[in-house]
Design a protein around this motif. Structure first.
Motif, mmCIF file in Angstrom:
data_model
loop_
_atom_site.group_PDB
_atom_site.id
_atom_site.type_symbol
_atom_site.label_atom_id
_atom_site.label_comp_id
_atom_site.label_asym_id
_atom_site.label_seq_id
_atom_site.Cartn_x
_atom_site.Cartn_y
_atom_site.Cartn_z
ATOM 1 N N PRO B 319 -14.041 -1.943 70.797
ATOM 2 C CA PRO B 319 -14.305 -3.286 71.320
ATOM 3 C C PRO B 319 -15.072 -4.159 70.333
ATOM 4 O O PRO B 319 -16.208 -4.549 70.573
ATOM 5 N N ILE B 320 -14.443 -4.441 69.215
ATOM 6 C CA ILE B 320 -15.065 -5.339 68.251
ATOM 7 C C ILE B 320 -14.707 -6.759 68.657
ATOM 8 O O ILE B 320 -13.579 -7.011 69.097
ATOM 9 N N SER B 321 -15.650 -7.675 68.491
ATOM 10 C CA SER B 321 -15.341 -9.041 68.905
ATOM 11 C C SER B 321 -14.281 -9.620 67.983
ATOM 12 O O SER B 321 -14.163 -9.262 66.811
ATOM 13 N N LYS B 322 -13.491 -10.498 68.563
ATOM 14 C CA LYS B 322 -12.398 -11.100 67.815
ATOM 15 C C LYS B 322 -12.943 -11.841 66.579
ATOM 16 O O LYS B 322 -12.333 -11.848 65.517
ATOM 17 N N TYR B 323 -14.111 -12.420 66.751
ATOM 18 C CA TYR B 323 -14.711 -13.194 65.658
ATOM 19 C C TYR B 323 -14.976 -12.310 64.447
ATOM 20 O O TYR B 323 -14.610 -12.638 63.324
ATOM 21 N N LEU B 324 -15.581 -11.130 64.727
ATOM 22 C CA LEU B 324 -15.903 -10.198 63.645
ATOM 23 C C LEU B 324 -14.619 -9.723 62.974
ATOM 24 O O LEU B 324 -14.522 -9.653 61.742
ATOM 25 N N LYS B 325 -13.618 -9.418 63.814
ATOM 26 C CA LYS B 325 -12.334 -8.969 63.282
ATOM 27 C C LYS B 325 -11.755 -10.012 62.337
ATOM 28 O O LYS B 325 -11.328 -9.705 61.226
#
Lengths: 364, 359
Positions: B319-325
């Motif tokens: 569950p990595i945030s989309k922003y970090l991805k």
């Protein structure tokens, strides 16, 4: 090898272990066919939806739900609370908005919401309704199968309603976001137990500003390059009335490429059959000489009509045809809406019409 | 230099390996990536194809000096064991992240269009299982898969016909209506969609007729260039400038314009067929990462591929945030631009150390 085959075979049964209840069977889904929006105040709108009822035990063939909401998706959730099944938007065909809602400029936000939603196709048709939009959904149409089919078929392209721009979700977003074009949308009226496309509503950016008659809209459609055009009725002085069936229409727009002193020359060539006429002092058109005389007067009249019509639109700086595009494509640098308005208000027009009557029917 | 590898790739294989690796998920988003240029973006793919062709030349020149080694081995030869291994390690991470990027953007698309009410864990497992099968077949299988993918997905070009009918041709004019700033912005974002040809650095040793590789790789690049040209051209005709910069998957919306009496949502068919293109891209990157991984440790073992796939899977479901991805992917993409210049750097080193290398 055999063990592998056995394993692959056994894998087929794994499907039985998949989580039940995640996918809802189609019988338990309510598919919204029509959405209607009415203006309540600046934030709140009234959302009314029509859903086809397939159960034979129900008395009516359409379920109609109505809620007041500020967000469309929240409205759908509220409707779900009233409905006995899951409500989805996948089958949305028609979006109705009331005239007040359109004139206040709220259409763009709801259409954009639907455009964003990947479940909905881009072919849901949009129409503006005179008075209240939900009245169309609540009205009874005893001789029609189902309001969902009736409205969709009414708004879909057909030969005799070729004046109808058939604006769908994509077209509306395209036209409102395009700097050189404005949206046009059919305008519906409820008459007892029928719905009629009486006019065409014109938008300037997000706001509806004007309605025009179907006959004027034919010119827009012709200048947008629609091939099959509705019967064109031309009213001429001295109580003369002529109905033409266009076989083929060609148009060419020439621009002087100067956005400071814009000038457009519109050439239109119509090949038509004379389907009906009502000319004073003349029972019949007997000779080709008379016909060619008639062609000339048609040319003059159509030129006058188109010119007057486009100039009326230009005065209000509405551009449903995309005339300013003929200047944008020669302009380097960024084009802005202000430039469109400026071009329209200064635009000089020259219209050339050439009518060719190819036949007058089989009666002498 | 060792002569252990088996040469398997014919000219046609090279053509389609280059071609299908170029068209992955990138083409779906290219109109949006280029939107800084507005309507003038239409001819950018031709420019990109030209750059790619020029860029291909130093790569193949370097390879022609080491006809039996891929870039991982060349790195070690030219830079020495330690630095070479470190660079290779970075390359493996780079390729793995590209795989994750491509798979996650495709899965996101599938989730938002075809499977809105499901989680994508199960589809990802299926996808990765088939991916292992494909990559274990080696470069030959991937090449043949690419050929198949090309011919299966090519008819999708026909699905753009409705959008062409509706579109306005005048949007192409005025030609070249952009500032340098816009051009830079668009190239920076858009060229990423044009990556994939650089992998020839890794499968070059497998090519039978290495002399003609440049010719066929170029044909592959230009086929993709023309397909992207069709995409951007149709998008420019069919959309307004606002739509170009706001619609994330322009191709999806172009397919939505169409309708048959018996099929209403052509876009869903298009999106599901797209998996062939994603496979041919991801498989090739994963294969390259796998090859590199083998040069690092345990060259005889089969375990590398599984480690890579499992790490991809974990990265996808974490569950990595989309922003970090997005941040990781963007940084990764900029490093990729370095990879394009890497062969030139290696050529310089090669010229300096020519004698040492040949000893």
């Amino acid at each position: 090898m055999n063990i592998r085959l056995l394993l692959i075979f056994l894998l087929l049964f794994v499907a039985g272990c998949s989580e039940q209840g995640k996918k809802i069977p189609i019988e338990e889904i309510d598919m919204i066919g029509i959405m209607a929006f009415d203006y309540v105040d600046e934030k709140i709108k009234k959302l009314t939806v029509a859903i086809p009822q397939y159960s034979k035990e129900a008395e009516k063939d359409t379920m109609v739900y109505s809620v007041e909401t500020d967000l469309v998706s929240q409205g759908i959730v509220k409707i779900e609370a009233q409905s006995d099944r899951k409500v989805v938007l996948n089958q949305l065909r028609v979006i109705l908005v009331s005239e007040e809602f359109a004139r206040k400029g709220h259409v763009r936000s709801i259409v954009e919401h639907i455009y964003r939603n990947a479940e909905v196709g881009n072919k849901a048709l949009i129409a503006v309704v005179k008075g209240r939009a939900d009245s169309i959904l609540y009205a009874e149409y005893p001789d029609k199968p189902n309001i969902n089919f009736y409205l969709n078929d009414l708004l879909r392209p057909s030969f005799n309603t070729a004046f109808n721009p058939n604006t769908n979700v994509h077209d509306f977003i395209y036209a409102t976001t395009n700097l050189t074009k404005d949206a046009s949308v059919p305008y519906l009226e409820l008459l007892d137990d029928k719905v009629e496309i009486t006019n065409i509503a014109l938008f300037k950016e997000d706001v509806m500003v004007e309605t025009i008659s179907p006959n004027e809209s034919v010119y827009i459609q012709a200048l947008l390059g629609k091939k099959s055009i509705a019967p064109l009725v031309i009213e001429m002085p001295k109580d003369t009335k002529i109905s033409l069936n266009l076989v083929k229409s060609k148009f060419k727009i020439e621009s002087n490429k100067d956005k400071h002193q814009p000038k457009l020359t519109i050439h239109i060539q119509m090949k038509a059959t004379l389907s009906e006429y009502n000319i004073e002092h003349l029972d019949k058109l007997n000779t080709w000489k008379e016909i060619s005389h008639l062609e000339k007067s048609i040319n003059r009249q159509v030129e006058k009509d188109i010119k007057a019509f486009i100039e009326r639109l230009n005065k209000q700086q509405i551009d449903p045809i995309g005339l300013s595009e003929y200047f944008r494509k020669y302009t380097y640098g960024k084009w802005t809406r202000a430039m469109t308005d400026k071009v329209l208000s200064k635009l000089e027009l020259d219209v050339n019409v050439k009518t060719i009557i190819v036949n007058v029917g089989t009666l002498k | 230099m060792r002569l252990t590898q088996k040469k398997v790739l014919t000219k046609v294989h090279v053509l389609f390996l280059v071609q299908s690796c170029l068209i992955g998920t990138g083409i779906l988003q290219i109109p949006q990536k280029l939107s800084a240029m507005g309507y003038s973006q239409a001819f950018m793919p031709l420019f990109f194809a030209l750059i790619a062709t020029i860029n291909l030349w130093p790569m193949l020149w370097l390879n022609s000096k080491f006809p039996n080694n891929n870039l991982f081995q060349i790195n070690e030869i030219l830079l020495g064991k330690t630095i070479g291994k470190f660079i290779n390690f970075l390359l493996i991470i780079l390729f793995t992240i590209v795989c994750i990027d491509a798979i996650s953007s495709y899965m996101l698309l599938i989730q938002s269009t075809a499977l809105p009410e499901q989680t994508i864990t199960f589809p990802i497992i299926c996808f990765l299982a088939l991916l292992i099968y494909l990559v274990r077949g080696g470069i030959f299988t991937i090449a043949r898969f690419s050929i198949m993918a090309f011919f299966i997905t090519l008819p999708m070009v026909l699905l753009t016909k409705w959008a062409i009918q509706k579109g306005e041709f005048s949007h192409f004019f005025p030609l070249f209506n952009f500032t340098l700033q816009e051009f830079y912005e668009a190239s920076k974002n858009g060229y990423l969609s044009f990556l994939g040809y650089e992998l020839i650095l890794f499968y070059y040793p497998y090519i039978i007729q290495q002399k003609s590789a440049f010719k066929y790789a170029t044909i592959g690049i230009w086929i993709s260039g023309v397909l992207m040209l069709i995409t951007t051209g149709v998008s420019v005709m069919y959309f307004s400038e606002w739509q170009l910069s706001n619609i994330e998957y322009a191709v999806l919306n172009i397919f939505k314009a169409g309708e048959y009496s018996f099929i209403e949502r052509i876009d869903i068919i298009g999106m599901t067929l797209w998996i062939f293109l994603v496979y041919s891209t991801v498989a090739l990157y994963l294969w390259a990462a796998n090859e590199g991984f083998k040069t690092l440790i345990l060259p005889k073992s089969q375990i590398h591929l599984y480690i890579l796939v499992i790490s991809i899977f974990i990265m996808l479901i974490l569950p990595i945030s989309k922003y970090l991805k997005m941040k990781i992917f963007t940084i990764n993409n900029y490093i990729f631009y370095l990879l394009l210049l890497w062969p030139i750097f290696l050529i310089l080193i090669y010229l300096f150390r020519k004698k040492q290398v040949h000893q």
